[in-house]
Scaffold this motif. Sequence first.
Motif, PDB file in Angstrom:
ATOM      1  N   VAL A 295     -12.684 -12.368   1.065  1.00 31.80           N
ATOM      2  CA  VAL A 295     -13.840 -12.304   1.961  1.00 31.80           C
ATOM      3  C   VAL A 295     -14.044 -10.917   2.557  1.00 31.80           C
ATOM      4  CG1 VAL A 295     -14.810 -13.239   4.086  1.00 31.80           C
ATOM      5  CG2 VAL A 295     -13.625 -14.739   2.500  1.00 31.80           C
ATOM      6  N   ILE A 296     -12.972 -10.238   2.890  1.00 36.09           N
ATOM      7  CA  ILE A 296     -13.093  -8.978   3.627  1.00 36.09           C
ATOM      8  C   ILE A 296     -12.725  -7.796   2.745  1.00 36.09           C
ATOM      9  CG2 ILE A 296     -12.247  -7.658   5.604  1.00 36.09           C
ATOM     10  CD1 ILE A 296     -11.607 -10.287   6.952  1.00 36.09           C
ATOM     11  N   GLY A 297     -13.513  -6.730   2.843  1.00 32.87           N
ATOM     12  CA  GLY A 297     -13.172  -5.445   2.259  1.00 32.87           C
ATOM     13  C   GLY A 297     -13.318  -5.359   0.755  1.00 32.87           C
ATOM     14  N   ASN A 298     -13.261  -4.107   0.308  1.00 26.57           N
ATOM     15  CA  ASN A 298     -13.292  -3.796  -1.120  1.00 26.57           C
ATOM     16  C   ASN A 298     -12.129  -2.863  -1.412  1.00 26.57           C
ATOM     17  OD1 ASN A 298     -15.702  -5.178  -1.662  1.00 26.57           O
ATOM     18  ND2 ASN A 298     -16.923  -3.467  -0.880  1.00 26.57           N
ATOM     19  N   GLY A 299     -11.645  -2.865  -2.616  1.00 28.62           N
ATOM     20  CA  GLY A 299     -10.553  -1.974  -2.998  1.00 28.62           C
ATOM     21  C   GLY A 299      -9.299  -2.272  -2.212  1.00 28.62           C
ATOM     22  N   SER A 300      -8.700  -1.206  -1.664  1.00 29.45           N
ATOM     23  CA  SER A 300      -7.445  -1.397  -0.936  1.00 29.45           C
ATOM     24  C   SER A 300      -7.654  -2.113   0.395  1.00 29.45           C
ATOM     25  CB  SER A 300      -6.748  -0.050  -0.719  1.00 29.45           C
ATOM     26  OG  SER A 300      -7.572   0.777   0.088  1.00 29.45           O
ATOM     27  N   GLY A 301      -8.860  -2.110   0.919  1.00 27.31           N
ATOM     28  CA  GLY A 301      -9.162  -2.814   2.169  1.00 27.31           C
ATOM     29  C   GLY A 301      -8.977  -4.310   2.041  1.00 27.31           C
TER      30      GLY A 301
END
Length: 153
Positions: A77-83
Amino acid sequence: MIKFFCSVMLLSVLTGCATADFGSPDTYQRYDVQRIGQFEQATIMRVRPITIESNSGSSGIASIVSAAAGAFLGSQVIGNGSGRYIAGALSGSVSGLVAQRVSAAMSRHSGVEVFLRRANGQTVVVTQVDDQQFAAGQQVFLVSNGSGYRITH
């Protein structure tokens, strides 16, 4: 974001819920039904409140499942890539902690320790959940069966 947090918390609470059998005098187990038991009258001498704790939730499985589900949902649900990995780790940790706290709280139940004088003069102590109210001097029934003893009015 708030929708996600509410979902993780709800999942944590649901996976942390462990039902514990605290031996209510009003609830019989399947193997106790249609069996002969015995009863006798007894007089209550003293009643003391106690806390009954179940060890059924101590394995940590609910916390692990909740943490894994929280980590998965957080990473989706949250963030893209390393997030997304950071979000997954944080939501998994929070989910596991919440599930552990809920499980610990649900593994405790209030009960009573009842001191009885049987008709033959012998004194005994029986502990059970506090589904019924007892007071010193009351006449009660001491019921025995394959599971142990219960006190009832």
